[in-house]
Design an enzyme around this catalytic site. Structure first.
Site, PDB file in Angstrom:
ATOM      1  N   GLY A  84       2.151  13.104   4.501  1.00  0.00           N
ATOM      2  CA  GLY A  84       2.359  11.976   5.403  1.00  0.00           C
ATOM      3  C   GLY A  84       3.795  11.868   5.897  1.00  0.00           C
ATOM      4  O   GLY A  84       4.036  11.560   7.066  1.00  0.00           O
ATOM      5  N   THR A  85       4.738  12.132   5.018  1.00  0.00           N
ATOM      6  CA  THR A  85       6.143  12.031   5.397  1.00  0.00           C
ATOM      7  C   THR A  85       6.464  13.008   6.526  1.00  0.00           C
ATOM      8  O   THR A  85       7.095  12.644   7.524  1.00  0.00           O
ATOM      9  CB  THR A  85       7.048  12.322   4.175  1.00  0.00           C
ATOM     10  N   ASN A 107       1.618  -0.283   2.858  1.00  0.00           N
ATOM     11  CA  ASN A 107       1.365   0.240   1.520  1.00  0.00           C
ATOM     12  C   ASN A 107       1.717  -0.748   0.408  1.00  0.00           C
ATOM     13  O   ASN A 107       1.178  -0.662  -0.688  1.00  0.00           O
ATOM     14  CB  ASN A 107       2.123   1.549   1.316  1.00  0.00           C
ATOM     15  N   GLN A 162      -2.355   4.790   4.811  1.00  0.00           N
ATOM     16  CA  GLN A 162      -3.078   3.893   3.901  1.00  0.00           C
ATOM     17  C   GLN A 162      -4.481   3.551   4.386  1.00  0.00           C
ATOM     18  O   GLN A 162      -5.236   2.905   3.649  1.00  0.00           O
ATOM     19  CB  GLN A 162      -2.284   2.604   3.671  1.00  0.00           C
ATOM     20  N   SER A 190      -2.443  11.473   5.161  1.00  0.00           N
ATOM     21  CA  SER A 190      -1.999  12.237   3.996  1.00  0.00           C
ATOM     22  C   SER A 190      -3.142  12.387   3.000  1.00  0.00           C
ATOM     23  O   SER A 190      -3.794  11.407   2.645  1.00  0.00           O
ATOM     24  CB  SER A 190      -0.827  11.510   3.338  1.00  0.00           C
ATOM     25  N   GLY A 191      -3.363  13.613   2.535  1.00  0.00           N
ATOM     26  CA  GLY A 191      -4.501  13.900   1.651  1.00  0.00           C
ATOM     27  C   GLY A 191      -4.526  13.101   0.364  1.00  0.00           C
ATOM     28  O   GLY A 191      -5.569  12.581  -0.036  1.00  0.00           O
ATOM     29  N   HIS A 192      -3.373  12.990  -0.299  1.00  0.00           N
ATOM     30  CA  HIS A 192      -3.402  12.434  -1.662  1.00  0.00           C
ATOM     31  C   HIS A 192      -3.607  10.926  -1.735  1.00  0.00           C
ATOM     32  O   HIS A 192      -3.748  10.372  -2.825  1.00  0.00           O
ATOM     33  CB  HIS A 192      -2.151  12.856  -2.445  1.00  0.00           C
ATOM     34  N   CYS A 237       8.514   4.533  -4.183  1.00  0.00           N
ATOM     35  CA  CYS A 237       9.745   5.169  -3.708  1.00  0.00           C
ATOM     36  C   CYS A 237      10.948   4.270  -3.974  1.00  0.00           C
ATOM     37  O   CYS A 237      12.053   4.739  -4.163  1.00  0.00           O
ATOM     38  CB  CYS A 237       9.661   5.460  -2.220  1.00  0.00           C
TER      39      CYS A 237
HETATM   40  C1  LIG Z   1       2.353   7.491   0.853  1.00  0.00           C
HETATM   41  C2  LIG Z   1       2.725   7.057   2.223  1.00  0.00           C
HETATM   42  C3  LIG Z   1       3.453   7.899   3.077  1.00  0.00           C
HETATM   43  C4  LIG Z   1       3.985   9.241   2.615  1.00  0.00           C
HETATM   44  O1  LIG Z   1       2.981  10.196   2.482  1.00  0.00           O
HETATM   45  P1  LIG Z   1       3.279  11.520   1.571  1.00  0.00           P
HETATM   46  O2  LIG Z   1       2.074  12.366   1.798  1.00  0.00           O
HETATM   47  O3  LIG Z   1       3.394  11.024   0.177  1.00  0.00           O
HETATM   48  O4  LIG Z   1       4.514  12.133   2.093  1.00  0.00           O
HETATM   49  C5  LIG Z   1       3.726   7.461   4.346  1.00  0.00           C
HETATM   50  N1  LIG Z   1       3.306   6.263   4.781  1.00  0.00           N
HETATM   51  C6  LIG Z   1       2.597   5.416   4.010  1.00  0.00           C
HETATM   52  C7  LIG Z   1       2.147   4.124   4.551  1.00  0.00           C
HETATM   53  C8  LIG Z   1       2.293   5.798   2.696  1.00  0.00           C
HETATM   54  O5  LIG Z   1       1.607   4.955   1.930  1.00  0.00           O
END
Ligand SMILES: *Cc1c(COP(=O)(O)O)cnc(C)c1O
Length: 386
Positions: A72-73, A152, A180, A200-202, A325
């Site tokens: 996601g980043t 988030n 999210q 983002s997958g995780h 974070c």
């Molecule tokens: C977790 C998160 C990210 C970052 O995603 P990663 O895959 O961990 O780099 C970005 N934006 C939001 C809103 C998130 O919750």
């Protein structure tokens, strides 16, 4: 309970066993480089493209509109810097909000050092952006609006469609960080009206370190990672085949099983009702209704967030204060500050985020031990008067 109670799903989720199973062969059986030309490698290419179809299908997009990233980043950085630099000679103003994830805020702050101007929109006490302020912030130089779909920390869901319409009517690109919401809420890109969307997958039972950016057809953006011709020249580097395959599977599962959200919301509401009735002087953060089903952010007056986390941990309960974070920093959460929570109260925040494996029994166990934890901690506080 002898099993850990995991209530930190907004930080990450366990990889679904079906996702893991789908990924495994691509480490050591079908390990070929998808760019190689022999049959086995072409099979790997096929797996990558099938995963792209699944991501596209979940978003109601076309496969060519999906670029894989390392999470996601990276997707957020790619969208924001990519649009900014591709349009640099024409326009240099970006609009975002004060409650974005750091993966949006920090690239925006960095762009300010590169000659761009950024407006950080305020939010109301529930964390919703003000559409009037947004309207008034738009100038002839505005190239991009980036506002997250759901927050988030507090779970508040933004009026994305309305923001998209505003952006569209002014010919401005619109990006949303939907990390999210993808896999939890409908995120059809046409329906939302977005031009760029990060996932983002995780965060939805897929693997870590893999994500994607939806890029509406015809959108030009500068690459973030330069090198080979991968991902239609948009993201260089040999594809993370197992990760991409896992992301595709997670999207497929999410598309079939999105109904889980009602069950999660029921558990969360039971938890909040219990906390409210057993513990005095607790406040709910975020929007009472327009909020992620998973998310319960609260402030427990006269108790330090960190102390609650440690005591919960000692009882086998995993939660979070603010965002993962920001954990460990003395600064109060920028999100809680933006919704008007004073710094001392913000230090009393706790984020509980549920997922599809949580059970009623787990929630009842939390409701048994949490009030005892608070009672003990408050008894130690010089500010807490009986
Ligand atoms: C977790 C998160 C990210 C970052 O995603 P990663 O895959 O961990 O780099 C970005 N934006 C939001 C809103 C998130 O919750």
């Amino acid at each position: 309970m002898d099993k850990l109670i995991y209530l930190d799903h907004n930080a990450t989720t366990p990889t679904d066993p079906r996702v893991l199973e789908e990924m495994l062969p691509y480490f050591n059986v079908s390990y070929y480089n998808p760019s190689s030309l022999y049959k086995s490698a072409r099979d790997c290419r096929k797996a990558v493209e099938q995963a792209r179809d699944k991501v596209a299908s979940l978003l109601g997009a076309e496969p060519c509109e999906i670029a894989f990233t390392a999470g996601g980043t990276e997707a957020n950085n790619f969208a924001i810097k990519g649009i900014a630099f591709a349009n640099k000679s024409r326009k240099n103003h970006i609009i975002t909000s004060k409650i974005e994830h750091h993966a949006v805020l920090v690239p925006c702050i960095w762009l300010e050092s590169q000659g761009f101007e950024v407006t950080y929109l305020g939010v109301d006490k529930y964390g919703v952006v003000d559409l009037n302020e947004l309207k008034n912030s738009i100038t002839d130089h505005t190239v991009l609006i980036t506002v997250m779909h759901a927050n988030n920390e507090i779970g508040t869901i933004q009026p994305i469609k309305e923001i998209a319409e505003l952006a569209h009517s002014h010919n401005i690109y619109f990006h949303t960080d939907a990390v999210q919401t993808v896999g939890k809420l409908p995120t059809q890109v046409q329906e939302l009206g977005v031009g760029l969307l990060s996932l983002s997958g995780h965060k939805f039972y897929g693997p870590k370190g893999v994500g994607a950016l939806y890029i509406k057809k015809g959108t030009l953006l500068d690459p973030l990672i330069h090198g080979g011709h991968h991902e239609r020249d948009r993201r260089a580097g040999t594809e993370n085949v197992p990760g991409i395959v896992g992301l595709g599977k997670a999207c497929e599962i999410a598309q079939q099983e999105m109904g889980e959200e009602d069950k999660i919301k029921e558990l969360r509401d039971r938890l909040w009702d219990g906390i409210k009735s057993k513990i005095p002087e607790v406040v709910l953060n975020g929007h009472p209704e327009q909020r992620l089903a998973s998310t319960l952010s609260i402030c427990v007056k006269y108790v330090e967030g960190e102390s609650m986390l440690m005591d919960l941990d000692a009882h086998g309960i995993c939660a979070s204060s603010g965002s993962a974070c920001a954990a460990g920093t003395a600064e109060p959460s920028h999100v809680l500050t933006a919704i008007g929570i004073p710094a001392d109260l913000a230090h009393s925040s706790l984020r509980i985020s549920l997922g599809k494996h949580n059970t009623k029994e787990e929630i009842e166990y939390v409701l048994k031990v949490f009030p005892q934890i608070i009672e003990r901690l408050r008894a130690l506080s010089p500010f807490w008067k009986k």
